[in-house]
Design a protein around this motif. Structure first.
Motif, PDB file in Angstrom:
ATOM      1  N   UNK A  44       0.833  -1.207   0.000  1.00 23.77           N
ATOM      2  CA  UNK A  44       0.000   0.000   0.000  1.00 23.77           C
ATOM      3  C   UNK A  44       0.866   1.255   0.000  1.00 23.77           C
ATOM      4  N   UNK A  45       1.891   1.275   0.845  1.00 24.35           N
ATOM      5  CA  UNK A  45       2.769   2.443   0.918  1.00 24.35           C
ATOM      6  C   UNK A  45       3.439   2.700  -0.426  1.00 24.35           C
ATOM      7  N   UNK A  46       3.918   1.665  -1.056  1.00 22.28           N
ATOM      8  CA  UNK A  46       4.577   1.809  -2.359  1.00 22.28           C
ATOM      9  C   UNK A  46       3.611   2.335  -3.414  1.00 22.28           C
ATOM     10  N   UNK A  47       2.387   1.817  -3.440  1.00 21.64           N
ATOM     11  CA  UNK A  47       1.398   2.261  -4.412  1.00 21.64           C
ATOM     12  C   UNK A  47       1.036   3.731  -4.218  1.00 21.64           C
ATOM     13  N   UNK A  48       1.072   4.188  -2.973  1.00 16.49           N
ATOM     14  CA  UNK A  48       0.794   5.602  -2.684  1.00 16.49           C
ATOM     15  C   UNK A  48       2.007   6.470  -2.997  1.00 16.49           C
ATOM     16  N   UNK A  49       3.163   6.090  -2.495  1.00 12.38           N
ATOM     17  CA  UNK A  49       4.362   6.928  -2.623  1.00 12.38           C
ATOM     18  C   UNK A  49       4.835   7.049  -4.063  1.00 12.38           C
ATOM     19  N   UNK A  50       4.701   5.987  -4.853  1.00 10.22           N
ATOM     20  CA  UNK A  50       5.202   5.992  -6.229  1.00 10.22           C
ATOM     21  C   UNK A  50       4.078   6.066  -7.252  1.00 10.22           C
ATOM     22  N   UNK A  51       2.973   6.681  -6.845  1.00  9.15           N
ATOM     23  CA  UNK A  51       1.797   6.724  -7.719  1.00  9.15           C
ATOM     24  C   UNK A  51       2.097   7.360  -9.069  1.00  9.15           C
TER      25      UNK A  51
END
Length: 325
Positions: free
Chosen positions: A286-293
């Motif tokens: 989830x964090x990756x999908x948000x941070x690297x959107x």
């Protein structure tokens, strides 16, 4: 235009009810509805619920002879029993793994099914009581476990099945699988799942799978494009309208159809969390999908637009349903 619905162990997924009202009008009673949506969580249905549901469906059709049923109970067997779903697909020349139903070890040995294969129940979920068998010694080890599960968990036409194992290995020997959503005559979206073993599910994501996750979601976009009509047809021949298809692909990009989930998991506002609702874990995903959107949404536009954005997801689903009925 109006609709009603019924189902056990189900709920309206994030933004879904709003989409249903936007495209199918007012929510009303069974006697007045133009459309009836079945919303069963398949594994929660027993014989009593099944019989009662068929009676409700019959009452609806008698009262509303021009009414439309979405995911009718006449097709429930295909969502519950994998062997029946496989057989129906094979009749239509839709690719599935080879399989047999069995009562004994000798049934398997006499069938001609070769190692490796999976043994399991035909109505199990998420790899439950499922064992990968690569030789006769492992068959002797795991068969009693399947027999125990069969004795303990019999529900509706429960059978023991053996299913050809399809190697889904990708780079670095990770494994992949796909969930593909079809509604009406449209493929709405699909997403990839990467794991360390043959049971490829989202919760097995770890940081070292990031590149593979992007690669497999891009691969899936091509697989959907190349198999679009077949994906839609695979749902239509079952008499269904709105499902998640579980599928895998071999090293030659041949797509194998495994099962359908009418109430596919899309998040639950009472227990999962935004911004995506599903996935909501593992946290590193989830964090990756948000941070690297910014980067990822360009690499995987279908995934971001039609899956992570649940409002858009269900608008697309119910729009397609309305247009197809």
């Amino acid at each position: 235009m109006s609709f009603c619905y019924a189902g056990v162990s189900s709920y309206w997924r994030p933004y879904e009810l709003e989409a249903a009202k936007a495209f199918f009008g007012l929510e009303t009673t069974i006697d007045n509805a133009d459309h009836f949506f079945w919303r069963h969580n398949t594994e929660s249905v027993n014989n009593i619920i099944l019989q009662r549901s068929m009676e409700i469906e019959s009452r609806y059709l008698n009262t509303n002879p021009n009414g439309k049923i979405i995911n009718p109970m006449s097709s429930f067997c295909y969502t519950n029993n994998k062997d029946l779903c496989f057989s129906r697909w094979q009749e239509e020349r839709i690719r599935t793994p080879k399989f047999i139903t069995f009562n004994s070890k000798q049934d398997i040995l006499d069938s001609g099914l070769t190692y490796p294969f999976l043994i399991r129940l035909n109505d199990g979920v998420t790899g439950e009581d499922t064992f990968l068998v690569t030789n006769e010694k492992e068959l002797d080890k795991f068969l009693p476990m399947v027999n125990t599960a069969y004795s303990r968990n019999k529900r509706i036409e429960t059978k023991k099945i053996a299913v050809e194992f399809i190697d889904t290995s990708i780079r670095d020997n990770f494994k992949s699988s796909f969930r593909i959503i079809v509604a009406g005559k449209s493929v709405i979206v699909g997403y990839a799942r990467i794991s360390d073993d043959w049971l490829a599910i989202t919760k097995q994501f770890t940081d070292n799978k990031k590149e593979h996750f992007v690669e497999q979601n891009k691969r899936l976009e091509k697989l959907i494009s190349n198999n679009y009509d077949e994906l839609v047809r695979s749902v239509n021949v079952l008499g269904l309208h709105h499902v998640g298809i579980d599928a895998i692909a071999d090293k030659d990009d041949n797509l194998y159809f495994l099962e359908v989930q009418p109430f596919y998991f899309c998040g639950n506002t009472n227990r999962t969390s935004p911004p995506f609702w599903n996935p909501y874990k593992p946290p590193e995903l989830v964090k990756w999908l948000v941070d690297d959107k910014e980067y990822l949404s360009q690499e995987m536009p279908m995934y971001y637009s039609n899956w992570l954005n649940k409002r858009n997801h269900f608008n697309l689903c119910y729009k397609s349903l309305k247009e197809s009925l």
